[in-house]
Write an enzyme that holds these catalytic residues in place. Structure first.
Site, PDB file in Angstrom:
ATOM      1  N   GLY A  14      17.702  28.457  78.747  1.00 54.90           N
ATOM      2  CA  GLY A  14      16.617  29.204  79.406  1.00 54.90           C
ATOM      3  C   GLY A  14      16.941  29.616  80.826  1.00 54.90           C
ATOM      4  O   GLY A  14      16.042  29.855  81.626  1.00 54.90           O
ATOM      5  N   ASP A  37      15.099  25.430  75.583  1.00 51.57           N
ATOM      6  CA  ASP A  37      15.925  24.624  76.494  1.00 51.57           C
ATOM      7  C   ASP A  37      15.516  23.158  76.337  1.00 51.57           C
ATOM      8  O   ASP A  37      14.542  22.843  75.634  1.00 51.57           O
ATOM      9  CB  ASP A  37      15.800  25.106  77.951  1.00 51.57           C
ATOM     10  CG  ASP A  37      17.110  24.880  78.726  1.00 51.57           C
ATOM     11  OD1 ASP A  37      17.725  23.806  78.560  1.00 51.57           O
ATOM     12  OD2 ASP A  37      17.517  25.784  79.483  1.00 51.57           O
ATOM     13  N   ARG A  94      37.289  29.224  84.126  1.00 51.34           N
ATOM     14  CA  ARG A  94      36.385  29.008  82.978  1.00 51.34           C
ATOM     15  C   ARG A  94      36.797  27.733  82.227  1.00 51.34           C
ATOM     16  O   ARG A  94      35.958  27.014  81.704  1.00 51.34           O
ATOM     17  CB  ARG A  94      36.405  30.216  82.045  1.00 51.34           C
ATOM     18  CG  ARG A  94      35.842  31.503  82.685  1.00 51.34           C
ATOM     19  CD  ARG A  94      35.854  32.638  81.674  1.00 51.34           C
ATOM     20  NE  ARG A  94      35.366  33.886  82.224  1.00 51.34           N
ATOM     21  CZ  ARG A  94      36.131  34.832  82.776  1.00 51.34           C
ATOM     22  NH1 ARG A  94      37.433  34.647  82.859  1.00 51.34           N
ATOM     23  NH2 ARG A  94      35.604  35.955  83.238  1.00 51.34           N
ATOM     24  N   VAL A 124      27.920  32.928  74.242  1.00 58.81           N
ATOM     25  CA  VAL A 124      28.179  33.421  75.602  1.00 58.81           C
ATOM     26  C   VAL A 124      28.838  32.326  76.453  1.00 58.81           C
ATOM     27  O   VAL A 124      29.509  32.615  77.440  1.00 58.81           O
ATOM     28  CB  VAL A 124      26.839  33.876  76.242  1.00 58.81           C
ATOM     29  CG1 VAL A 124      27.039  34.375  77.663  1.00 58.81           C
ATOM     30  CG2 VAL A 124      26.181  34.968  75.403  1.00 58.81           C
ATOM     31  N   ARG A 157      32.960  46.417  81.963  1.00 61.07           N
ATOM     32  CA  ARG A 157      33.464  46.332  83.354  1.00 61.07           C
ATOM     33  C   ARG A 157      34.614  47.330  83.553  1.00 61.07           C
ATOM     34  O   ARG A 157      34.662  48.034  84.561  1.00 61.07           O
ATOM     35  CB  ARG A 157      33.959  44.910  83.639  1.00 61.07           C
ATOM     36  CG  ARG A 157      32.834  43.936  83.832  1.00 61.07           C
ATOM     37  CD  ARG A 157      33.336  42.519  84.067  1.00 61.07           C
ATOM     38  NE  ARG A 157      32.207  41.651  84.347  1.00 61.07           N
ATOM     39  CZ  ARG A 157      32.147  40.357  84.067  1.00 61.07           C
ATOM     40  NH1 ARG A 157      33.172  39.753  83.494  1.00 61.07           N
ATOM     41  NH2 ARG A 157      31.080  39.658  84.360  1.00 61.07           N
ATOM     42  N   HIS A 181      38.935  35.888  76.684  1.00 65.24           N
ATOM     43  CA  HIS A 181      38.068  36.114  77.851  1.00 65.24           C
ATOM     44  C   HIS A 181      38.567  35.251  79.003  1.00 65.24           C
ATOM     45  O   HIS A 181      37.978  34.236  79.350  1.00 65.24           O
ATOM     46  CB  HIS A 181      36.623  35.765  77.483  1.00 65.24           C
ATOM     47  CG  HIS A 181      35.649  36.060  78.593  1.00 65.24           C
ATOM     48  ND1 HIS A 181      35.565  37.289  79.198  1.00 65.24           N
ATOM     49  CD2 HIS A 181      34.707  35.285  79.187  1.00 65.24           C
ATOM     50  CE1 HIS A 181      34.614  37.260  80.126  1.00 65.24           C
ATOM     51  NE2 HIS A 181      34.095  36.046  80.140  1.00 65.24           N
TER      52      HIS A 181
HETATM   53  C1  LMR Z   1      31.890  36.477  83.104  1.00 66.99           C
HETATM   54  O1  LMR Z   1      32.964  37.007  82.813  1.00 66.99           O
HETATM   55  O2  LMR Z   1      31.074  37.006  83.870  1.00 66.99           O
HETATM   56  C2  LMR Z   1      31.538  35.146  82.530  1.00 66.99           C
HETATM   57  O3  LMR Z   1      32.575  34.684  81.730  1.00 66.99           O
HETATM   58  C3  LMR Z   1      31.173  34.152  83.567  1.00 66.99           C
HETATM   59  C4  LMR Z   1      32.348  33.753  84.438  1.00 66.99           C
HETATM   60  O4  LMR Z   1      32.470  32.549  84.724  1.00 66.99           O
HETATM   61  O5  LMR Z   1      33.089  34.603  84.896  1.00 66.99           O
END
Ligand code: LMR
Length: 314
Positions: A14, A37, A94, A124, A157, A181
């Site tokens: 949340g 949550d 991360r 996420v 992005r 990622h």
């Molecule tokens: C992002 O790319 O915005 C997310 O993975 C959060 C982060 O820690 O960067």
């Protein structure tokens, strides 16, 4: 005439992203939202739900948000989006979140298995590729019903920085980010176009290199600005794009972390590539034809993901 029942969307976590997800989900009429949550955050989820329901009349949307601390309310969700977990702070990678977020994911995935085993689940939480891997294993979800959100975010992005550099509409930018990622993700410059014109003909190499670097560090740039957490608008919008494609069977092709079965020579790991999302979840995993330099970059990205995933003890 048969009435379609409203879809049920479980949002696990949340916090900032969870609140944005709830708002976007009802504004886009995706379905009724259950914002979950832990009991310590009861006021937060109930408050956000009430706040959003109170503004429904402004735009006239009919979906409702319920704030809850009881997994029974999430039971039978059609879509679940997981944002539960710690965000990183400046100076952290991360991967530094692995231990703490794996504990949280273990609990969340166990509850999904028990209460919503048929949901299409979008993750996420970071480190993203490793968290999707753990989620898939612990919840026992079918391979086509679980995906990581980040490719949409990273690609958005990349497109943003290209449009800014050219001073053009982002609508005309076609681009893609592949891979994990993390800092080794692979923005595919050679495959990107603006209004049908190759990006390499529009932007000089040194500027393109800077855009690639900024894309790779896009999350960290925001962590540096926010200081107490990480991005929340972008991750919410990116997950909603995936949820929307599933709920309305749009069959969009979006980059996401999917379970690879031999694609790019990778087997048994979740890794970013374009996927087609429709009513059947991930209906296709699509690969991109790469040259040797791009293959080497992708392999570097995969080795980073593999290192983190292989350290996960379930
Ligand atoms: C992002 O790319 O915005 C997310 O993975 C959060 C982060 O820690 O960067």
């Amino acid at each position: 005439m048969a009435q379609n029942r409203k879809k049920k969307i479980g949002l696990i976590g949340g916090g900032q992203i969870g609140g944005n997800l709830a708002l976007l989900a009802v504004q886009k009429s995706l379905g009724d939202v259950f914002l979950y949550d832990i009991p310590a955050a009861e006021g937060l989820v109930k408050g956000k739900a009430l706040d959003i329901n109170q503004l429904a009349a402004v735009d006239g949307y009919d979906c409702r948000v319920t704030g809850t601390t009881d997994w029974k309310d999430v039971a039978g969700s059609d879509v679940i989006i997981i944002t539960a977990g710690m965000p990183r702070k400046p100076g952290m990678s991360r991967e530094d979140l692995l231990e703490i977020n794996l504990k949280i994911m273990t609990d969340v995935a166990g509850n999904i298995k028990q209460h919503a085993p048929n949901a299409f689940v979008i993750n996420v939480a970071n480190p993203l590729d490793a968290m999707v891997f753990a989620l898939h294993k612990i919840a026992g979800l079918p391979d086509n019903m679980v995906v990581g959100m980040a490719g949409v975010l990273d690609t958005s992005r990349f497109k943003c920085f290209v449009a800014e550099a050219l001073g053009c509409s982002i609508r005309d930018v076609e681009a893609l980010v592949l891979g994990g990622h993390g800092d080794d993700m692979v923005p595919l410059v050679r495959h990107s176009t603006v209004g049908g014109v190759p990006l390499t003909e529009l932007i000089a190499k040194d500027k393109l290199d800077a855009i690639v670097k900024r894309t790779r560090e896009g999350g960290a740039e925001l962590v540096g600005l926010y200081k107490t957490g990480s991005a929340y608008f972008g991750p919410a919008a990116s997950s909603i794009a995936m949820a929307e494609s599933f709920i309305f069977d749009r069959k969009r092709i979006l980059p996401g972390a999917a379970l690879l079965k031999g694609q790019y020579g990778i087997n048994g790991y979740f890794f970013g590539t374009p996927v087609q999302i429709g009513a059947g979840g991930i209906e296709k995993v699509i690969t991109v034809d790469l040259n040797d330099a791009e293959k080497a970059e992708l392999e570097k990205s995969f080795q980073s993901v593999k290192k983190t995933v292989d350290s996960v003890k379930l």
